[in-house]
Design a protein around this motif. Structure first.
Motif, PDB file in Angstrom:
ATOM      1  N   GLN A  33       0.889  -1.069  -0.119  1.00 35.17           N
ATOM      2  CA  GLN A  33      -0.174   0.073   0.063  1.00 35.17           C
ATOM      3  C   GLN A  33       0.744   1.217  -0.126  1.00 35.17           C
ATOM      4  N   LEU A  34       1.922   1.098  -0.636  1.00 34.09           N
ATOM      5  CA  LEU A  34       2.660   2.276  -0.812  1.00 34.09           C
ATOM      6  C   LEU A  34       2.162   3.413  -1.698  1.00 34.09           C
ATOM      7  N   GLU A  35       2.442   4.785  -1.446  1.00 28.87           N
ATOM      8  CA  GLU A  35       1.900   5.803  -2.194  1.00 28.87           C
ATOM      9  C   GLU A  35       3.026   6.823  -2.221  1.00 28.87           C
ATOM     10  N   VAL A  36       2.965   7.784  -3.275  1.00 29.21           N
ATOM     11  CA  VAL A  36       4.060   8.690  -3.539  1.00 29.21           C
ATOM     12  C   VAL A  36       3.179   9.820  -4.125  1.00 29.21           C
ATOM     13  N   ARG A  37       3.963  11.123  -3.706  1.00 26.01           N
ATOM     14  CA  ARG A  37       3.175  12.378  -4.034  1.00 26.01           C
ATOM     15  C   ARG A  37       4.432  13.264  -4.398  1.00 26.01           C
ATOM     16  N   TYR A  38       4.665  13.449  -5.613  1.00 25.05           N
ATOM     17  CA  TYR A  38       5.384  14.700  -6.054  1.00 25.05           C
ATOM     18  C   TYR A  38       5.133  16.044  -6.126  1.00 25.05           C
ATOM     19  N   ILE A  39       5.572  16.997  -5.193  1.00 23.12           N
ATOM     20  CA  ILE A  39       5.256  18.430  -5.201  1.00 23.12           C
ATOM     21  C   ILE A  39       6.434  18.970  -5.589  1.00 23.12           C
ATOM     22  N   VAL A  40       6.092  19.493  -6.914  1.00 22.33           N
ATOM     23  CA  VAL A  40       7.297  20.216  -7.660  1.00 22.33           C
ATOM     24  C   VAL A  40       6.855  21.347  -8.396  1.00 22.33           C
ATOM     25  N   ASP A  41       8.017  21.995  -8.783  1.00 25.02           N
ATOM     26  CA  ASP A  41       7.716  23.231  -9.853  1.00 25.02           C
ATOM     27  C   ASP A  41       7.400  22.512 -10.988  1.00 25.02           C
ATOM     28  N   ALA A  42       6.593  23.155 -11.897  1.00 21.65           N
ATOM     29  CA  ALA A  42       6.027  22.776 -13.001  1.00 21.65           C
ATOM     30  C   ALA A  42       6.988  22.498 -14.187  1.00 21.65           C
ATOM     31  N   ASN A  43       7.865  23.577 -14.304  1.00 19.96           N
ATOM     32  CA  ASN A  43       8.818  23.619 -15.363  1.00 19.96           C
ATOM     33  C   ASN A  43      10.000  22.734 -15.062  1.00 19.96           C
ATOM     34  N   SER A  44      10.355  22.808 -14.183  1.00 18.07           N
ATOM     35  CA  SER A  44      11.964  22.031 -13.759  1.00 18.07           C
ATOM     36  C   SER A  44      11.288  20.642 -13.107  1.00 18.07           C
ATOM     37  N   ARG A  45      10.235  20.305 -12.795  1.00 23.79           N
ATOM     38  CA  ARG A  45       9.918  19.016 -12.117  1.00 23.79           C
ATOM     39  C   ARG A  45      10.496  18.604 -10.727  1.00 23.79           C
ATOM     40  N   ILE A  46      11.299  19.789 -10.380  1.00 26.84           N
ATOM     41  CA  ILE A  46      11.910  19.509  -8.971  1.00 26.84           C
ATOM     42  C   ILE A  46      11.267  20.047  -8.085  1.00 26.84           C
ATOM     43  N   GLY A  47      11.313  19.077  -6.905  1.00 28.73           N
ATOM     44  CA  GLY A  47      10.625  19.708  -5.702  1.00 28.73           C
ATOM     45  C   GLY A  47      10.898  18.787  -4.420  1.00 28.73           C
ATOM     46  N   TYR A  48       9.902  18.187  -4.012  1.00 26.98           N
ATOM     47  CA  TYR A  48      10.018  17.043  -2.827  1.00 26.98           C
ATOM     48  C   TYR A  48       9.071  16.084  -3.055  1.00 26.98           C
ATOM     49  N   ALA A  49       9.298  14.835  -2.487  1.00 27.13           N
ATOM     50  CA  ALA A  49       8.260  13.757  -2.568  1.00 27.13           C
ATOM     51  C   ALA A  49       7.960  13.325  -1.112  1.00 27.13           C
ATOM     52  N   LEU A  50       6.799  12.983  -1.099  1.00 25.19           N
ATOM     53  CA  LEU A  50       6.128  12.533  -0.136  1.00 25.19           C
ATOM     54  C   LEU A  50       5.934  10.913  -0.244  1.00 25.19           C
ATOM     55  N   PHE A  51       6.456  10.036   0.436  1.00 23.87           N
ATOM     56  CA  PHE A  51       6.431   8.608   0.267  1.00 23.87           C
ATOM     57  C   PHE A  51       5.856   7.842   1.515  1.00 23.87           C
ATOM     58  N   TRP A  52       4.887   7.272   1.471  1.00 25.64           N
ATOM     59  CA  TRP A  52       4.309   6.662   2.545  1.00 25.64           C
ATOM     60  C   TRP A  52       3.522   5.160   2.546  1.00 25.64           C
ATOM     61  N   CYS A  53       3.380   4.601   3.501  1.00 25.17           N
ATOM     62  CA  CYS A  53       2.406   3.429   3.402  1.00 25.17           C
ATOM     63  C   CYS A  53       0.943   3.472   3.944  1.00 25.17           C
ATOM     64  N   GLY A  54       0.119   3.521   3.163  1.00 27.25           N
ATOM     65  CA  GLY A  54      -1.454   3.655   3.499  1.00 27.25           C
ATOM     66  C   GLY A  54      -1.726   2.678   4.629  1.00 27.25           C
ATOM     67  N   ALA A  55      -0.959   1.449   4.907  1.00 24.22           N
ATOM     68  CA  ALA A  55      -1.313   0.565   5.815  1.00 24.22           C
ATOM     69  C   ALA A  55      -0.707   0.968   7.187  1.00 24.22           C
ATOM     70  N   CYS A  56       0.331   1.053   7.402  1.00 23.02           N
ATOM     71  CA  CYS A  56       1.037   1.393   8.725  1.00 23.02           C
ATOM     72  C   CYS A  56       1.307   3.028   8.872  1.00 23.02           C
ATOM     73  N   LEU A  57       1.205   3.776   7.923  1.00 20.99           N
ATOM     74  CA  LEU A  57       1.339   4.987   8.151  1.00 20.99           C
ATOM     75  C   LEU A  57       2.830   5.642   8.584  1.00 20.99           C
ATOM     76  N   HIS A  58       3.596   4.816   7.869  1.00 19.41           N
ATOM     77  CA  HIS A  58       5.049   5.118   7.980  1.00 19.41           C
ATOM     78  C   HIS A  58       5.603   5.563   6.686  1.00 19.41           C
ATOM     79  N   GLY A  59       6.774   6.427   6.608  1.00 18.08           N
ATOM     80  CA  GLY A  59       7.321   6.738   5.086  1.00 18.08           C
ATOM     81  C   GLY A  59       8.338   7.835   5.318  1.00 18.08           C
ATOM     82  N   ILE A  60       8.723   8.485   4.316  1.00 22.32           N
ATOM     83  CA  ILE A  60       9.713   9.505   4.240  1.00 22.32           C
ATOM     84  C   ILE A  60       9.360  10.746   3.311  1.00 22.32           C
ATOM     85  N   THR A  61       9.933  11.729   3.643  1.00 22.47           N
ATOM     86  CA  THR A  61      10.127  12.925   2.959  1.00 22.47           C
ATOM     87  C   THR A  61      11.252  13.282   2.498  1.00 22.47           C
TER      88      THR A  61
END
Length: 92
Positions: A33-61
Motif C-alpha cells: 500500500q505504498l503511495e507517493v506524491r511529487y510536489i514540484v515546480d511545473a517547469n523543472s519538475r524539481i521539488g520534494y516527494a512524500l512517500f508513505w504506506c497507507g497501511a502502517c502510516l510510515h514513510g519519508i519526505t
C-alpha cells in the motif's frame, strides 16, 4: 522498523517506472500500500516527494528530487497539494 535507506530504495523503484500506488511491499509492514506524491515546480519538475504506506502510516519526505517523466505531480506553490496526504510517521 525499517531505516531511511530501505525507504529510499523503495522510492527508487517508483523512479524506475512502477505505478504510483501499490508498487511493492512496505519496508516497515510488508503491505502493498505504498503511495507517493511529487510536489514540484511545473517547469523543472524539481521539488520534494512524500512517500508513505497507507497501511502502517510510515514513510519519508525527500527534498530536492526530480519527479520522473510521466509521473503525476502537484504544484509546489499550492498549499492544497498536500491535501489527502495522511500525517504519517517520517523516518529521518
Amino acid at each position: 522498523m525499517a531505516d531511511r535507506e530501505a525507504w529510499l530504495k523503495a522510492l527508487a523503484l517508483v523512479a524506475d517506472g512502477l505505478p504510483v500506488t501499490g508498487h511493492g511491499p512496505c519496508p516497515d509492514c510488508g503491505q502493498d500500500q505504498l503511495e507517493v506524491r511529487y510536489i514540484v515546480d511545473a517547469n523543472s519538475r524539481i521539488g520534494y516527494a512524500l512517500f508513505w504506506c497507507g497501511a502502517c502510516l510510515h514513510g519519508i519526505t525527500v527534498s530536492r528530487v526530480r519527479a520522473p517523466e510521466g509521473m503525476p505531480t502537484w504544484p509546489i506553490d499550492d498549499p492544497g497539494s498536500t491535501t489527502g496526504v495522511p500525517n504519517f510517521i517520517r523516518h529521518d
